[in-house]
Design a protein around this motif. Structure first.
Motif, short mmCIF file in Angstrom:
data_model
loop_
_atom_site.label_atom_id
_atom_site.label_comp_id
_atom_site.label_asym_id
_atom_site.label_seq_id
_atom_site.Cartn_x
_atom_site.Cartn_y
_atom_site.Cartn_z
N LYS A 269 69.36 76.07 22.14
CA LYS A 269 70.27 76.40 21.03
C LYS A 269 71.60 76.91 21.56
N VAL A 270 71.55 77.75 22.60
CA VAL A 270 72.78 78.28 23.19
C VAL A 270 73.63 77.14 23.74
N GLY A 271 73.00 76.21 24.43
CA GLY A 271 73.74 75.07 24.98
C GLY A 271 74.36 74.20 23.89
N ARG B 140 79.06 84.59 20.53
CA ARG B 140 78.19 85.39 19.66
C ARG B 140 76.73 84.98 19.78
N VAL B 141 76.49 83.68 19.74
CA VAL B 141 75.11 83.19 19.83
C VAL B 141 74.52 83.49 21.20
N SER B 142 75.31 83.36 22.25
CA SER B 142 74.82 83.61 23.61
C SER B 142 74.39 85.06 23.79
N VAL B 143 75.19 85.98 23.27
CA VAL B 143 74.85 87.40 23.41
C VAL B 143 73.56 87.72 22.66
N ALA B 144 73.48 87.27 21.40
CA ALA B 144 72.31 87.60 20.56
C ALA B 144 71.04 86.97 21.11
N LEU B 145 71.07 85.66 21.36
CA LEU B 145 69.86 84.98 21.82
C LEU B 145 69.55 85.34 23.27
#
Length: 413
Positions: free
Chosen positions: A380-382, A395-400
Motif C-alpha cells: 500500500k505504501v508503494g 502521511r501513509v508511510s508514517v502511519a503504516l
C-alpha cells in the motif's frame, strides 16, 4: 428431585405460539400480508405444527399437505381480489408450521426455531431496505451475482472432499469453499458500501473498502489525490483505515479455518489494528476537509477474480508446504512475505490450515500471518508513492510504518 413448575412440553408449545405471534404481528402490519393472514392466524399455524409434532409426529406431513389446500385457495382469492401475486406471506405461513414442529422436536430444535423465527421476522420487516439495496445494484451486477451463486451451488457439491495426489495433495472442496468464503465476505462489505457508503462519507468508504479490497481502495484514493492534491489528508485517512481493516478481516478468516489459532493471532493483529485506527483518527481530526468521495470498487461476485484467487490460494498452499519441508520455518516466512505482497487472504488461510493440520506450530503460523500482513501493508505504501502525491505518500508511510513496527515488536516479544 422437585417437579418442574411448568411442563417442558407445554413451555415449548408456548414458545411456538410466541414465534407464530411474532411473525403474525409483522405480517399484520405488512400491506400485502395483513388481509391474507395476520396476528391471529400465524400463532394457530405454529400451534398446529407443535401439537402435530408432539402427539402425532407421523401425521405431520399429512397435516402440512392438508393446510396447503386452504392456503392455496386463500392465496388465489387474494390474487383475484387484490391483484397481488406475492408469495411471501404464503411461504411464511408454511414455514411457521414447520417452526412450531421444530420447537417441540428437541431442545436443539427449539433453539434453532427461535433463531430462525427471529431471522425470518427481521427479513420480512426489512422489505423496503432489501428492495432499496437491489435498486442500487444495476442489472449487469445482478446478473454477475446470480451467475456466481449458481456456479457456487453447482460446483461445490461436485468437488471431492478429500486430498488428491493429482493436485499435489490439495482438497478441491476446501479450496473452493475458501474461495466462496472470502468472496462472500467481500460481497457483504461491497453491498454495504453501495447502500450507505456515499451518505456517510470517507470514513465508511475506508472501512468498507478495506473489507472489499484494501488494494483497490488504496489505488482509487491515490489516483483521486493525484487529480485533486488538496484532498491528501482525507485520502491518507481512507488508505490507512482500509489497510488496517485488513487485519480484522484476517482474524475472521483465522476464526473460520482454525479457531484454536485465533488467541495467538489476535494479539499482534489486534495491536496493529488499534494503533492504526488511532493514527488514522488523529489524521482525520487534523483534517480540514471532508469531501464525500468513494473508492472505485467492483462487485466481488465475479467468476474470473474468484477463480484467480482460488489458483493463488492453491499455489500458496502448495508452496508453503514445500517451503516448510525444504527450508523449515524460514521457508514459511519467505513464502508469507512474497505472497503477502500480492494478497494477504491466501497466506492467512494457508497458514491457518497448516497449523490446524499440525504441519507447523501456532507460533510459526502467527508470525507468518503477521509477516504477510506487513508485506501487504508495504505494498500500500508503494502504491501511494507511485500513483499519488508526495504529501499523501509521506502521511501513509508514517502511519503504516508505525503499524508495521508494532506488529514486528509484538511478534518478537
Amino acid at each position: 428431585m422437585a417437579e418442574p413448575i411448568v411442563d417442558p412440553l407445554l413451555l415449548r408449545i408456548f414458545i411456538a405460539f410466541g414465534l407464530g405471534a411474532l411473525i403474525g404481528l409483522e405480517r399484520e402490519q405488512a400491506e400485502s400480508g395483513g388481509s391474507f393472514a395476520g396476528s391471529r392466524t400465524f400463532p394457530l399455524f405454529a400451534l398446529i405444527g407443535a401439537v402435530s409434532q408432539a402427539f402425532f409426529p407421523g401425521l405431520l406431513p399429512t397435516v402440512i399437505l392438508a393446510l396447503v389446500v386452504p392456503l392455496t385457495v386463500a392465496y388465489v382469492a387474494k390474487v383475484l381480489t387484490e391483484h397481488d401475486i406475492g408469495l411471501t406471506t404464503l411461504t411464511a405461513a408454511i414455514l411457521t408450521v414447520l417452526l412450531g414442529a421444530l420447537t417441540v422436536h428437541s431442545e436443539r430444535g427449539a433453539v434453532f426455531a427461535i433463531v430462525i423465527g427471529g431471522v425470518v421476522t427481521v427479513l420480512l420487516s426489512a422489505k423496503p431496505t432489501i428492495h432499496g439495496v437491489v435498486d442500487r445494484v444495476d442489472k449487469s451486477e445482478r446478473r454477475a451475482t446470480l451467475k456466481f451463486v449458481l456456479v457456487v451451488f453447482v460446483v461445490l457439491p461436485l468437488l471431492p472432499n478429500r486430498e488428491l495426489d493429482i493436485v499435489y495433495g490439495l482438497n478441491p472442496r476446501f479450496i473452493w469453499f475458501m474461495v466462496v468464503f472470502v468472496t462472500g465476505l467481500s460481497f457483504v462489505a461491497y453491498i454495504l458500501s453501495r447502500v450507505i457508503g456515499a451518505r456517510h462519507g470517507i470514513a465508511l468508504t475506508g472501512i468498507l473498502g478495506g473489507f472489499v479490497s484494501s488494494t483497490a481502495t488504496t489505488v482509487s484514493m491515490a489516483e483521486r489525490t493525484s487529480e485533486a492534491p488538496d484532498i491528501y489528508r482525507i485520502s491518507a485517512f481512507s488508505v490507512v483505515v482500509a489497510s488496517v481493516v485488513m487485519f480484522p478481516r484476517a482474524l475472521v478468516e483465522v476464526a473460520v479455518v482454525n479457531p484454536a489459532l485465533l488467541p495467538e493471532v489476535v494479539v499482534p493483529l489486534g495491536a496493529m489494528t488499534v494503533v492504526g485506527l488511532v493514527l488514522a483518527g488523529i489524521g482525520y481530526w487534523r483534517s480540514t476537509l471532508e469531501p464525500t468521495i468513494e473508492a472505485d470498487l467492483e462487485n466481488p461476485f465475479r467468476l474470473q477474480p474468484a477463480l484467480f484467487f482460488g489458483l493463488v490460494f492453491a499455489a500458496v498452499l502448495v508452496a508453503s508446504q514445500f517451503a516448510n519441508s525444504r527450508f523449515g520455518d524460514a521457508g514459511i516466512y519467505a513464502t508469507a512475505f512474497f505472497s503477502g505482497l500480492a494478497d494477504v487472504d491466501a497466506i492467512t488461510l494457508t497458514l491457518s490450515r497448516l497449523a490446524a493440520d499440525g504441519e507447523i506450530s501456532p507460533a510459526v503460523a502467527t508470525t507468518g500471518i503477521v509477516i504477510g500482513a506487513i508485506a501487504n501493508t508495504l505494498t500500500k505504501v508503494g502504491l501511494v508513492w507511485v500513483l499519488g502525491t508526495r504529501r499523501l505518500g509521506e502521511r501513509v508511510s508514517v502511519a503504516l510504518g508505525i503499524v508495521a513496527v508494532v506488529g514486528i515488536v509484538v511478534v518478537l516479544l
